[in-house]
Design an enzyme around this catalytic site. Structure first.
Site, PDB file in Angstrom:
ATOM      1  CE  LYS A 185     -15.054  22.615  -1.326  1.00 17.09           C
ATOM      2  NZ  LYS A 185     -14.780  23.823  -2.090  1.00 17.09           N
TER       3      LYS A 185
ATOM      4  CG  ASP B 235     -14.491  27.169   3.878  1.00 16.56           C
ATOM      5  OD1 ASP B 235     -14.296  25.938   3.851  1.00 16.56           O
ATOM      6  OD2 ASP B 235     -14.981  27.792   2.920  1.00 16.56           O
TER       7      ASP B 235
END
Ligand SMILES: Cc1ncc(COP(=O)(O)O)c(C=O)c1O
Length: 393
Positions: free
Chosen positions: A78, A125
Protein backbone atom coordinates in the site's frame (compact mmCIF):
# COMPACT_ATOMS: atom_id res chain seq x y z
CA UNK A 1 1.88 -33.25 2.52
CA UNK A 2 -1.31 -31.22 2.64
CA UNK A 3 -0.80 -27.61 3.44
CA UNK A 4 -4.35 -26.97 4.58
CA UNK A 5 -7.27 -29.16 5.63
CA UNK A 6 -10.03 -29.52 3.01
CA UNK A 7 -12.00 -26.45 4.07
CA UNK A 8 -15.09 -25.23 2.25
CA UNK A 9 -14.66 -22.50 -0.36
CA UNK A 10 -16.54 -21.03 -3.30
CA UNK A 11 -15.30 -20.62 -6.86
CA UNK A 12 -16.93 -18.57 -9.60
CA UNK A 13 -15.36 -18.92 -13.06
CA UNK A 14 -15.85 -15.55 -14.72
CA UNK A 15 -17.96 -15.87 -17.86
CA UNK A 16 -17.60 -12.13 -18.56
CA UNK A 17 -13.82 -12.39 -19.05
CA UNK A 18 -12.65 -11.00 -22.37
CA UNK A 19 -15.78 -8.97 -22.96
CA UNK A 20 -14.73 -5.51 -24.10
CA UNK A 21 -14.72 -2.96 -21.31
CA UNK A 22 -13.59 0.60 -20.80
CA UNK A 23 -9.83 0.98 -20.19
CA UNK A 24 -9.54 1.75 -16.50
CA UNK A 25 -5.77 1.95 -16.09
CA UNK A 26 -3.87 3.33 -19.08
CA UNK A 27 -0.22 2.63 -19.85
CA UNK A 28 0.76 6.32 -19.78
CA UNK A 29 -0.54 6.70 -16.23
CA UNK A 30 1.49 3.69 -15.18
CA UNK A 31 4.65 5.05 -16.82
CA UNK A 32 4.24 8.27 -14.83
CA UNK A 33 3.68 6.37 -11.59
CA UNK A 34 6.72 4.18 -12.13
CA UNK A 35 8.97 7.15 -12.97
CA UNK A 36 7.83 9.00 -9.85
CA UNK A 37 7.91 6.14 -7.34
CA UNK A 38 11.24 4.75 -8.47
CA UNK A 39 12.72 8.26 -8.02
CA UNK A 40 11.73 8.47 -4.34
CA UNK A 41 14.61 8.18 -1.84
CA UNK A 42 14.66 4.70 -0.34
CA UNK A 43 13.05 3.03 -3.36
CA UNK A 44 14.15 -0.56 -3.95
CA UNK A 45 12.34 -3.45 -5.62
CA UNK A 46 10.99 -5.89 -3.03
CA UNK A 47 12.25 -9.48 -3.36
CA UNK A 48 10.57 -12.23 -5.35
CA UNK A 49 11.20 -15.36 -3.27
CA UNK A 50 11.29 -18.77 -4.93
CA UNK A 51 9.44 -21.40 -2.85
CA UNK A 52 10.15 -24.78 -4.47
CA UNK A 53 9.33 -26.73 -1.30
CA UNK A 54 5.88 -25.21 -1.06
CA UNK A 55 5.40 -25.77 -4.79
CA UNK A 56 6.19 -29.49 -4.27
CA UNK A 57 3.78 -29.67 -1.33
CA UNK A 58 1.06 -28.18 -3.50
CA UNK A 59 1.85 -30.40 -6.48
CA UNK A 60 2.73 -27.59 -8.87
CA UNK A 61 5.86 -26.83 -10.88
CA UNK A 62 6.90 -23.45 -9.44
CA UNK A 63 5.84 -20.92 -6.86
CA UNK A 64 7.05 -17.33 -6.53
CA UNK A 65 6.25 -15.09 -3.54
CA UNK A 66 6.52 -11.34 -4.09
CA UNK A 67 7.34 -10.20 -0.56
CA UNK A 68 5.98 -6.70 0.09
CA UNK A 69 6.84 -6.73 3.80
CA UNK A 70 9.79 -4.40 3.30
CA UNK A 71 8.15 -1.85 1.01
CA UNK A 72 9.49 1.60 1.96
CA UNK A 73 9.62 0.46 5.58
CA UNK A 74 5.80 0.57 5.76
CA UNK A 75 5.16 -3.16 5.73
CA UNK A 76 2.87 -3.46 2.72
CA UNK A 77 2.41 -2.78 -0.98
CA UNK A 78 0.00 0.00 0.00
CA UNK A 79 3.04 2.29 0.39
CA UNK A 80 3.01 2.51 -3.41
CA UNK A 81 -0.55 3.76 -3.79
CA UNK A 82 -1.73 6.26 -1.18
CA UNK A 83 1.54 8.16 -0.94
CA UNK A 84 1.76 8.42 -4.72
CA UNK A 85 -1.81 9.74 -4.90
CA UNK A 86 -0.98 12.36 -2.24
CA UNK A 87 1.99 13.57 -4.31
CA UNK A 88 -0.17 13.70 -7.44
CA UNK A 89 -2.88 15.63 -5.66
CA UNK A 90 -0.42 18.23 -4.34
CA UNK A 91 1.23 18.61 -7.74
CA UNK A 92 -2.18 19.09 -9.41
CA UNK A 93 -3.28 21.64 -6.83
CA UNK A 94 -0.08 23.62 -7.36
CA UNK A 95 -0.40 23.30 -11.13
CA UNK A 96 -3.84 24.92 -10.90
CA UNK A 97 -2.03 27.92 -9.39
CA UNK A 98 0.54 27.94 -12.18
CA UNK A 99 3.29 26.20 -10.18
CA UNK A 100 5.13 23.17 -11.54
CA UNK A 101 6.34 20.86 -8.75
CA UNK A 102 8.10 17.51 -9.03
CA UNK A 103 7.95 14.90 -6.25
CA UNK A 104 11.50 15.95 -5.34
CA UNK A 105 10.38 19.61 -5.02
CA UNK A 106 7.49 18.57 -2.79
CA UNK A 107 9.66 16.32 -0.66
CA UNK A 108 12.24 19.09 -0.24
CA UNK A 109 9.46 21.32 1.08
CA UNK A 110 9.96 23.91 -1.69
CA UNK A 111 6.21 24.64 -1.69
CA UNK A 112 5.49 23.85 1.93
CA UNK A 113 4.11 27.34 2.55
CA UNK A 114 1.22 26.36 0.26
CA UNK A 115 0.97 22.60 0.76
CA UNK A 116 0.79 22.64 4.55
CA UNK A 117 -2.65 24.25 4.24
CA UNK A 118 -3.87 21.25 2.25
CA UNK A 119 -5.48 18.38 4.18
CA UNK A 120 -5.84 14.88 2.80
CA UNK A 121 -8.05 12.30 4.44
CA UNK A 122 -9.13 8.68 4.03
CA UNK A 123 -10.67 5.71 5.76
CA UNK A 124 -8.46 2.72 6.37
CA UNK A 125 -8.15 -0.67 7.99
CA UNK A 126 -4.50 0.20 8.52
CA UNK A 127 -2.26 -0.12 5.51
CA UNK A 128 -3.71 2.50 3.17
CA UNK A 129 -3.94 5.10 5.95
CA UNK A 130 -0.32 4.44 6.83
CA UNK A 131 0.63 5.17 3.22
CA UNK A 132 -1.43 8.38 3.04
CA UNK A 133 -0.01 9.58 6.38
CA UNK A 134 3.52 8.78 5.23
CA UNK A 135 2.91 10.59 1.91
CA UNK A 136 1.49 13.62 3.72
CA UNK A 137 4.53 13.78 5.98
CA UNK A 138 6.96 13.21 3.15
CA UNK A 139 5.37 15.77 0.81
CA UNK A 140 4.44 18.32 3.49
CA UNK A 141 0.67 18.46 3.89
CA UNK A 142 -1.77 17.54 6.69
CA UNK A 143 -3.55 14.17 7.05
CA UNK A 144 -6.65 13.10 8.98
CA UNK A 145 -7.14 9.34 8.90
CA UNK A 146 -10.38 7.53 9.86
CA UNK A 147 -10.36 4.04 11.33
CA UNK A 148 -13.35 1.91 12.37
CA UNK A 149 -14.10 0.14 15.63
CA UNK A 150 -12.05 -3.00 15.23
CA UNK A 151 -8.81 -1.59 13.82
CA UNK A 152 -6.15 -2.49 16.40
CA UNK A 153 -4.42 0.13 18.55
CA UNK A 154 -1.12 -1.00 17.07
CA UNK A 155 -2.31 -0.13 13.57
CA UNK A 156 -3.64 3.24 14.76
CA UNK A 157 -0.29 4.04 16.40
CA UNK A 158 1.58 3.11 13.23
CA UNK A 159 -0.44 5.74 11.34
CA UNK A 160 -0.11 8.41 14.01
CA UNK A 161 3.66 7.90 13.96
CA UNK A 162 3.73 9.74 10.63
CA UNK A 163 2.17 12.84 12.15
CA UNK A 164 -1.41 12.19 11.02
CA UNK A 165 -4.47 12.84 13.16
CA UNK A 166 -6.23 9.50 13.63
CA UNK A 167 -10.00 9.46 14.27
CA UNK A 168 -11.79 6.29 15.34
CA UNK A 169 -15.47 6.04 14.33
CA UNK A 170 -18.20 3.49 15.15
CA UNK A 171 -19.14 0.78 12.65
CA UNK A 172 -17.29 -0.87 9.81
CA UNK A 173 -14.70 0.12 7.22
CA UNK A 174 -17.52 1.17 4.91
CA UNK A 175 -18.93 3.47 7.61
CA UNK A 176 -15.48 5.04 7.99
CA UNK A 177 -15.35 5.59 4.20
CA UNK A 178 -18.63 7.50 4.36
CA UNK A 179 -17.55 9.54 7.39
CA UNK A 180 -14.27 10.59 5.74
CA UNK A 181 -16.21 11.71 2.65
CA UNK A 182 -18.72 13.71 4.73
CA UNK A 183 -16.07 15.46 6.83
CA UNK A 184 -13.96 16.21 3.76
CA UNK A 185 -16.94 17.84 2.05
CA UNK A 186 -17.69 19.93 5.14
CA UNK A 187 -14.07 20.99 5.75
CA UNK A 188 -12.76 21.41 2.22
CA UNK A 189 -10.34 18.50 2.56
CA UNK A 190 -9.44 16.04 -0.18
CA UNK A 191 -10.27 12.37 0.13
CA UNK A 192 -7.35 10.20 -0.97
CA UNK A 193 -9.16 6.91 -1.03
CA UNK A 194 -8.10 3.50 -2.29
CA UNK A 195 -11.68 2.81 -3.33
CA UNK A 196 -13.67 4.51 -6.09
CA UNK A 197 -17.36 5.23 -6.21
CA UNK A 198 -19.66 7.00 -8.66
CA UNK A 199 -18.34 10.52 -9.20
CA UNK A 200 -14.99 9.78 -7.48
CA UNK A 201 -12.46 7.96 -9.62
CA UNK A 202 -9.39 10.10 -10.39
CA UNK A 203 -7.51 9.68 -7.11
CA UNK A 204 -8.21 5.92 -6.70
CA UNK A 205 -6.95 5.53 -10.27
CA UNK A 206 -3.65 7.13 -9.21
CA UNK A 207 -3.55 4.76 -6.22
CA UNK A 208 -3.94 1.73 -8.49
CA UNK A 209 -1.36 3.02 -10.97
CA UNK A 210 1.06 3.10 -8.03
CA UNK A 211 0.24 -0.51 -7.10
CA UNK A 212 1.20 -1.61 -10.61
CA UNK A 213 4.86 -1.03 -9.71
CA UNK A 214 4.64 -4.15 -7.51
CA UNK A 215 3.42 -6.32 -10.38
CA UNK A 216 5.86 -4.73 -12.83
CA UNK A 217 8.78 -5.61 -10.57
CA UNK A 218 7.52 -9.16 -10.01
CA UNK A 219 7.10 -9.89 -13.71
CA UNK A 220 10.61 -8.55 -14.39
CA UNK A 221 12.08 -10.62 -11.52
CA UNK A 222 10.39 -13.88 -12.53
CA UNK A 223 12.86 -16.26 -14.19
CA UNK A 224 12.15 -19.30 -16.39
CA UNK A 225 8.91 -19.98 -18.24
CA UNK A 226 6.27 -17.35 -17.49
CA UNK A 227 3.79 -17.88 -14.66
CA UNK A 228 0.55 -19.63 -15.60
CA UNK A 229 -1.53 -18.40 -12.65
CA UNK A 230 -1.74 -15.34 -10.42
CA UNK A 231 -3.81 -15.60 -7.23
CA UNK A 232 -4.40 -12.13 -5.81
CA UNK A 233 -6.25 -11.19 -2.65
CA UNK A 234 -9.17 -8.79 -2.98
CA UNK A 235 -10.47 -6.12 -0.63
CA UNK A 236 -12.14 -3.49 -2.79
CA UNK A 237 -10.31 -4.98 -5.81
CA UNK A 238 -7.67 -2.28 -6.34
CA UNK A 239 -4.56 -4.39 -6.13
CA UNK A 240 -6.05 -7.26 -8.14
CA UNK A 241 -7.09 -4.79 -10.84
CA UNK A 242 -3.60 -3.30 -10.86
CA UNK A 243 -2.06 -6.77 -11.25
CA UNK A 244 -4.58 -7.56 -14.01
CA UNK A 245 -3.75 -4.39 -15.94
CA UNK A 246 -0.01 -4.95 -15.55
CA UNK A 247 -0.29 -8.59 -16.64
CA UNK A 248 -2.15 -7.48 -19.78
CA UNK A 249 0.57 -4.90 -20.52
CA UNK A 250 3.47 -7.27 -19.81
CA UNK A 251 2.23 -10.59 -21.21
CA UNK A 252 -0.38 -9.50 -23.79
CA UNK A 253 -2.74 -12.22 -24.97
CA UNK A 254 -0.68 -14.99 -23.30
CA UNK A 255 -1.16 -13.62 -19.84
CA UNK A 256 -1.47 -15.88 -16.81
CA UNK A 257 -4.87 -16.83 -15.39
CA UNK A 258 -5.85 -14.37 -12.69
CA UNK A 259 -7.90 -15.51 -9.71
CA UNK A 260 -9.21 -12.99 -7.17
CA UNK A 261 -9.44 -14.40 -3.63
CA UNK A 262 -11.52 -12.86 -0.82
CA UNK A 263 -12.53 -13.81 2.71
CA UNK A 264 -15.87 -15.62 2.52
CA UNK A 265 -17.27 -13.11 5.03
CA UNK A 266 -16.38 -10.14 2.80
CA UNK A 267 -16.95 -11.35 -0.72
CA UNK A 268 -18.17 -8.21 -2.51
CA UNK A 269 -16.06 -8.85 -5.61
CA UNK A 270 -17.27 -12.46 -5.82
CA UNK A 271 -20.92 -11.43 -5.45
CA UNK A 272 -20.51 -8.59 -7.92
CA UNK A 273 -18.96 -10.95 -10.48
CA UNK A 274 -21.82 -13.43 -10.08
CA UNK A 275 -24.43 -10.71 -10.61
CA UNK A 276 -22.37 -8.72 -13.16
CA UNK A 277 -22.76 -5.42 -11.34
CA UNK A 278 -21.45 -3.96 -8.05
CA UNK A 279 -23.16 -5.82 -5.22
CA UNK A 280 -22.29 -5.46 -1.51
CA UNK A 281 -21.59 -8.37 0.80
CA UNK A 282 -24.17 -8.53 3.60
CA UNK A 283 -23.16 -7.50 7.13
CA UNK A 284 -21.82 -10.42 9.15
CA UNK A 285 -18.96 -11.49 11.40
CA UNK A 286 -15.54 -9.86 11.05
CA UNK A 287 -12.57 -11.48 9.35
CA UNK A 288 -8.99 -11.88 10.51
CA UNK A 289 -7.96 -10.62 7.08
CA UNK A 290 -8.44 -6.96 8.10
CA UNK A 291 -7.17 -5.51 4.84
CA UNK A 292 -9.74 -7.52 2.92
CA UNK A 293 -12.71 -6.64 5.15
CA UNK A 294 -14.47 -4.56 2.52
CA UNK A 295 -18.20 -4.84 1.92
CA UNK A 296 -18.31 -2.80 -1.29
CA UNK A 297 -16.21 -2.97 -4.43
CA UNK A 298 -14.23 -0.13 -5.95
CA UNK A 299 -16.22 0.49 -9.13
CA UNK A 300 -13.11 1.12 -11.25
CA UNK A 301 -11.38 -2.00 -10.00
CA UNK A 302 -14.47 -4.11 -10.53
CA UNK A 303 -14.80 -2.90 -14.13
CA UNK A 304 -11.21 -3.94 -14.75
CA UNK A 305 -11.61 -7.31 -13.04
CA UNK A 306 -14.91 -8.22 -14.66
CA UNK A 307 -13.20 -8.11 -18.03
CA UNK A 308 -9.83 -9.53 -17.06
CA UNK A 309 -10.15 -11.96 -14.13
CA UNK A 310 -10.57 -15.67 -14.84
CA UNK A 311 -12.26 -16.51 -11.57
CA UNK A 312 -13.28 -15.27 -8.14
CA UNK A 313 -12.91 -17.29 -4.94
CA UNK A 314 -14.18 -16.89 -1.37
CA UNK A 315 -12.12 -18.65 1.32
CA UNK A 316 -12.58 -19.24 5.07
CA UNK A 317 -10.77 -17.59 7.98
CA UNK A 318 -9.85 -21.01 9.41
CA UNK A 319 -7.12 -21.31 6.78
CA UNK A 320 -5.35 -18.06 7.67
CA UNK A 321 -3.19 -19.12 10.64
CA UNK A 322 -2.11 -22.46 9.08
CA UNK A 323 -1.09 -20.66 5.88
CA UNK A 324 0.86 -18.01 7.82
CA UNK A 325 2.61 -20.73 9.85
CA UNK A 326 3.57 -22.73 6.77
CA UNK A 327 5.13 -19.63 5.23
CA UNK A 328 6.84 -18.59 8.47
CA UNK A 329 8.53 -21.94 9.02
CA UNK A 330 9.28 -22.64 5.36
CA UNK A 331 8.10 -25.87 3.76
CA UNK A 332 10.57 -28.60 2.74
CA UNK A 333 13.73 -26.47 2.88
CA UNK A 334 12.16 -23.19 1.75
CA UNK A 335 13.21 -19.96 3.43
CA UNK A 336 10.74 -18.66 6.02
CA UNK A 337 8.57 -15.77 4.86
CA UNK A 338 6.77 -13.27 7.09
CA UNK A 339 3.22 -12.88 5.75
CA UNK A 340 0.46 -10.97 7.54
CA UNK A 341 -3.16 -12.07 7.77
CA UNK A 342 -4.27 -10.29 4.60
CA UNK A 343 -1.27 -11.50 2.60
CA UNK A 344 -2.15 -15.19 2.60
CA UNK A 345 -5.58 -15.22 0.92
CA UNK A 346 -4.01 -15.92 -2.47
CA UNK A 347 -2.06 -18.88 -1.09
CA UNK A 348 -5.21 -20.19 0.58
CA UNK A 349 -7.10 -19.95 -2.70
CA UNK A 350 -4.30 -21.79 -4.51
CA UNK A 351 -4.04 -24.57 -1.92
CA UNK A 352 -7.78 -25.18 -1.66
CA UNK A 353 -8.32 -25.13 -5.42
CA UNK A 354 -5.30 -27.35 -6.14
CA UNK A 355 -6.62 -30.09 -3.87
CA UNK A 356 -10.18 -29.95 -5.16
CA UNK A 357 -10.36 -31.87 -8.45
CA UNK A 358 -13.28 -29.89 -9.90
CA UNK A 359 -11.77 -26.51 -9.00
CA UNK A 360 -8.31 -27.54 -10.21
CA UNK A 361 -9.79 -28.64 -13.54
CA UNK A 362 -11.85 -25.45 -13.87
CA UNK A 363 -8.72 -23.32 -13.34
CA UNK A 364 -6.30 -25.48 -15.34
CA UNK A 365 -4.31 -25.85 -12.14
CA UNK A 366 -2.23 -28.99 -12.64
CA UNK A 367 1.26 -30.33 -11.94
CA UNK A 368 2.70 -28.04 -14.62
CA UNK A 369 1.28 -24.85 -13.06
CA UNK A 370 3.68 -22.02 -12.23
CA UNK A 371 2.09 -19.68 -9.74
CA UNK A 372 2.98 -16.16 -8.67
CA UNK A 373 1.58 -14.98 -5.35
CA UNK A 374 1.70 -11.48 -3.94
CA UNK A 375 2.66 -11.35 -0.26
CA UNK A 376 0.95 -8.00 0.09
CA UNK A 377 1.95 -7.37 3.70
CA UNK A 378 4.43 -8.48 6.32
CA UNK A 379 3.67 -8.39 10.04
CA UNK A 380 1.83 -5.04 9.92
CA UNK A 381 0.20 -5.87 13.26
CA UNK A 382 3.14 -7.52 15.06
CA UNK A 383 1.19 -8.65 18.13
CA UNK A 384 -1.50 -10.36 16.11
CA UNK A 385 1.14 -11.86 13.84
CA UNK A 386 3.00 -13.38 16.78
CA UNK A 387 -0.21 -14.83 18.18
CA UNK A 388 -1.25 -16.40 14.89
CA UNK A 389 2.05 -17.98 13.96
CA UNK A 390 2.67 -19.38 17.43
CA UNK A 391 2.49 -23.17 17.27
CA UNK A 392 -0.94 -24.22 18.63
CA UNK A 393 -0.63 -26.07 21.95
C1 LIG B 1 -2.22 -6.46 2.90
C2 LIG B 1 -3.33 -6.18 1.97
N1 LIG B 1 -3.51 -7.01 0.94
C3 LIG B 1 -4.51 -6.81 0.05
C4 LIG B 1 -5.39 -5.74 0.19
C5 LIG B 1 -6.50 -5.58 -0.78
O1 LIG B 1 -6.36 -4.46 -1.60
P1 LIG B 1 -7.62 -3.84 -2.33
O2 LIG B 1 -8.53 -3.26 -1.28
O3 LIG B 1 -7.05 -2.82 -3.24
O4 LIG B 1 -8.32 -4.96 -3.04
C6 LIG B 1 -5.22 -4.86 1.27
C7 LIG B 1 -6.13 -3.73 1.45
O5 LIG B 1 -6.04 -2.96 2.40
C8 LIG B 1 -4.17 -5.08 2.18
O6 LIG B 1 -3.96 -4.26 3.22
Amino acid sequence: MTLLPALPFRLHPNAAKGRAGAAVLDAAGFAEARAAITSWPGYAATPLVDLPGLARALGIAALGWKDEGGRFGLGSFKALGGAYAVARHLARTLAARGITATDADLAAGRHAALTRDITVTCATDGNHGRSVAWGAQRFHCRAVIYIHETVSDGRAAAIARFGAEVRRVPGTYDDAVRRAAEDAAAQGWTVVSDTSYPGYTDIPRDVMQGYRVMADEAFAQWTGPAPTHLFVQGGVGGVAAAVAAQAALHFGADRPHLIVVEPDRFDCLYRSAVVGTPTPSPPGPDTLMAGLACGEVSILAFDELLHRADAFMAVPDEAVAPAMRALASGVDGDPGVVAGESAVAGLIGLALARHDPAAAAALGLDAAARVLLFGTEGATDPELYARLVAVPS
